[in-house]
Scaffold this active site. Structure first.
Site, PDB file in Angstrom:
ATOM      1  N   PHE A  67       0.863  -1.173   0.000  1.00 27.52           N
ATOM      2  CA  PHE A  67       0.000   0.000   0.000  1.00 27.52           C
ATOM      3  C   PHE A  67       0.905   1.230   0.000  1.00 27.52           C
ATOM      4  O   PHE A  67       1.877   1.297   0.749  1.00 27.52           O
ATOM      5  CB  PHE A  67      -0.888  -0.010   1.239  1.00 27.52           C
ATOM      6  N   ASP A  99       2.362  -5.705   8.253  1.00 29.18           N
ATOM      7  CA  ASP A  99       1.147  -4.904   8.188  1.00 29.18           C
ATOM      8  C   ASP A  99      -0.019  -5.877   8.052  1.00 29.18           C
ATOM      9  O   ASP A  99      -0.117  -6.609   7.064  1.00 29.18           O
ATOM     10  CB  ASP A  99       1.222  -3.959   6.980  1.00 29.18           C
ATOM     11  N   ARG A 139     -12.918  -4.904  -6.819  1.00 29.04           N
ATOM     12  CA  ARG A 139     -12.468  -5.550  -5.594  1.00 29.04           C
ATOM     13  C   ARG A 139     -13.666  -5.835  -4.694  1.00 29.04           C
ATOM     14  O   ARG A 139     -14.483  -4.943  -4.429  1.00 29.04           O
ATOM     15  CB  ARG A 139     -11.456  -4.654  -4.872  1.00 29.04           C
ATOM     16  N   TYR A 177     -10.627  -0.580  11.258  1.00 33.78           N
ATOM     17  CA  TYR A 177     -11.892  -0.174  10.631  1.00 33.78           C
ATOM     18  C   TYR A 177     -12.299  -1.075   9.470  1.00 33.78           C
ATOM     19  O   TYR A 177     -13.339  -0.857   8.855  1.00 33.78           O
ATOM     20  CB  TYR A 177     -11.829   1.280  10.146  1.00 33.78           C
ATOM     21  N   LYS A 178     -11.516  -2.111   9.180  1.00 35.15           N
ATOM     22  CA  LYS A 178     -11.884  -3.048   8.123  1.00 35.15           C
ATOM     23  C   LYS A 178     -12.614  -4.242   8.739  1.00 35.15           C
ATOM     24  O   LYS A 178     -13.751  -4.130   9.149  1.00 35.15           O
ATOM     25  CB  LYS A 178     -10.637  -3.461   7.339  1.00 35.15           C
TER      26      LYS A 178
END
Length: 401
Positions: free
Chosen positions: A128, A197, A371, A222-223
């Site tokens: 990312f 990560d 996605r 938050y995922k």
């Protein structure tokens, strides 16, 4: 389109031992497949936060730091996250953003491995973007060199010059799951430290931080952990490193005696030294409430459903979508798959707009990737079948003028 797979989906949902968790979330009639960007709202969180705002903040005010246990929230919530990533209590502290924690972890890893001959910080070349930015800045600040490496080439890039390695457990774009145990072992064999990560794996699959000897790790909440937009991230520091971990962001709340207000910094013991400033209480306590949905849930069961969901979705896509219109970028092998499916599609921007308009919520990774994230606590097999069916319908239509 071939024969409907809806009856199979209904049978699979009827046998799903996690099906009851769906009622714990505030959901509408849409198929929500973007929980790998922002998890759905656990239905009880608004009432819990209303109490925090009206009673704890509104009435108790400053007393809530002690009477409401605000002060201990970063470590307390860290201990609740720990079982989901395979860590013992006392090894995770919650606070700040993922980016800030990546900075702490990479600089901390280099400081734990200070040999001047170890000049290189290796970073996943497909990471990312922010991870890459932070790692490059951390390398500059510590006098090291950043070396981007493709995940499949890591073993050949490791050597006596390697100080630390920053890797993603699951690739945010393709959904590829990287082999954390073997890559961590290879990093250690080279005398370096491994920083992972976990943003796209925590809450979706077993991680095993302690069991696999990970040195440091970071992740967002938050995922798949459903902590809410901008909910605080977390930092994991292995027990063996805690006494020597030297955070590049020492703050008053990580001092061994915070309220002494000493001008000389003495770090607290344990993972607490990963704290910096005053905790973001409202979002932190929303996260704590959200974690209630994990009570009694096995992460192994979650993983089993995740694989079954993504298998079934791919089966439905193969059955419904005309050949050649989409191509999966996500590995078919279970050992190499996270909890999302990425489909390459020439018309991806139009297709995703149409999917969302028809109640199938995924997301777009420009220029050509659709996605779809599968959150096993609230996504069912009927959702997977409907998403594939609507995708086929959209692809069968001509683009709008």
């Amino acid at each position: 389109m071939s024969e409907s797979l809806a009856p199979r989906a209904a049978a699979l949902d009827a046998a799903d031992e996690l099906a009851g968790a769906r009622k714990l979330f505030a959901l509408d009639d849409a198929v929500y497949l973007d929980g790998n960007s922002l998890g759905a709202l656990p239905a009880h969180v608004p009432d819990r936060i209303a109490d925090v705002v009206t009673r704890q903040w509104g009435q108790l005010r400053i007393r809530s730091w002690t009477e409401g246990d605000w002060w201990t929230a970063p470590e307390r919530i860290g201990d609740r996250i720990a079982p989901l990533v395979g860590a013992a209590p006392g090894r995770i502290v919650v606070g700040d953003s993922t980016s800030v924690n990546v900075f702490k972890a990479v600089v901390g890893a280099v400081r734990l491995n200070p040999d001047p001959a170890r000049t290189d910080v290796l970073v996943d070349a497909t990471t990312f973007p922010t991870d890459g930015y932070i790692a490059e800045s951390a390398a500059r600040m510590t006098g090291r060199r950043i070396v981007p490496v493709a995940p499949g080439e890591l073993a050949g890039a490791l050597g006596p010059a390697t100080a630390a390695v920053l890797l993603n457990h699951v690739d945010y774009r393709s959904g590829r799951l990287h082999d954390l145990p073997s890559l961590t072992a290879a990093v250690h064999e080279a005398g370096a430290l491994a920083v992972w990560d976990l943003c796209h794996s925590a809450g979706a699959l077993p991680v095993g931080l302690d069991a696999h000897g990970v040195d440091l790790a970071v992740g967002c909440t938050y995922k798949y952990l459903n902590g809410g937009p901008g909910s605080p991230a977390y930092l994991y520091v292995a027990q063996r490193h805690q006494a020597a971990f030297d955070s590049p962001l020492p703050g008053w709340t990580s001092h061994e005696d915070p309220f002494a207000m000493s001008h000389a910094y003495t770090p607290a013991g344990g993972a607490v030294r990963g704290r910096v400033g005053t905790p973001d209480i409202l979002s932190m306590l929303a996260l704590e409430a959200a974690l209630d949905v994990w009570d009694g849930v096995s992460i192994d069961t979650v993983r089993a459903k995740s694989l079954a969901l993504t298998d079934f979705f791919l089966e439905c896509v193969a059955a419904y979508v005309p050949e050649g219109r989409v191509t999966s970028l996500t590995p078919a092998a279970h050992a190499e798959r996270g909890s999302q499916i990425a489909l390459r599609c020439d018309e991806a921007p139009r297709v995703m707009d149409e999917l969302i308009a028809r109640g199938v919520i995924g997301d777009l990774r420009r220029p050509d990737v659709l996605r779809f994230g599968f959150t096993p606590l609230y996504v069912g097999f009927a959702d997977a079948e409907r998403a594939a069916r609507v995708l086929a319908e959209v692809l069968s239509e001509q683009p709008r003028d």
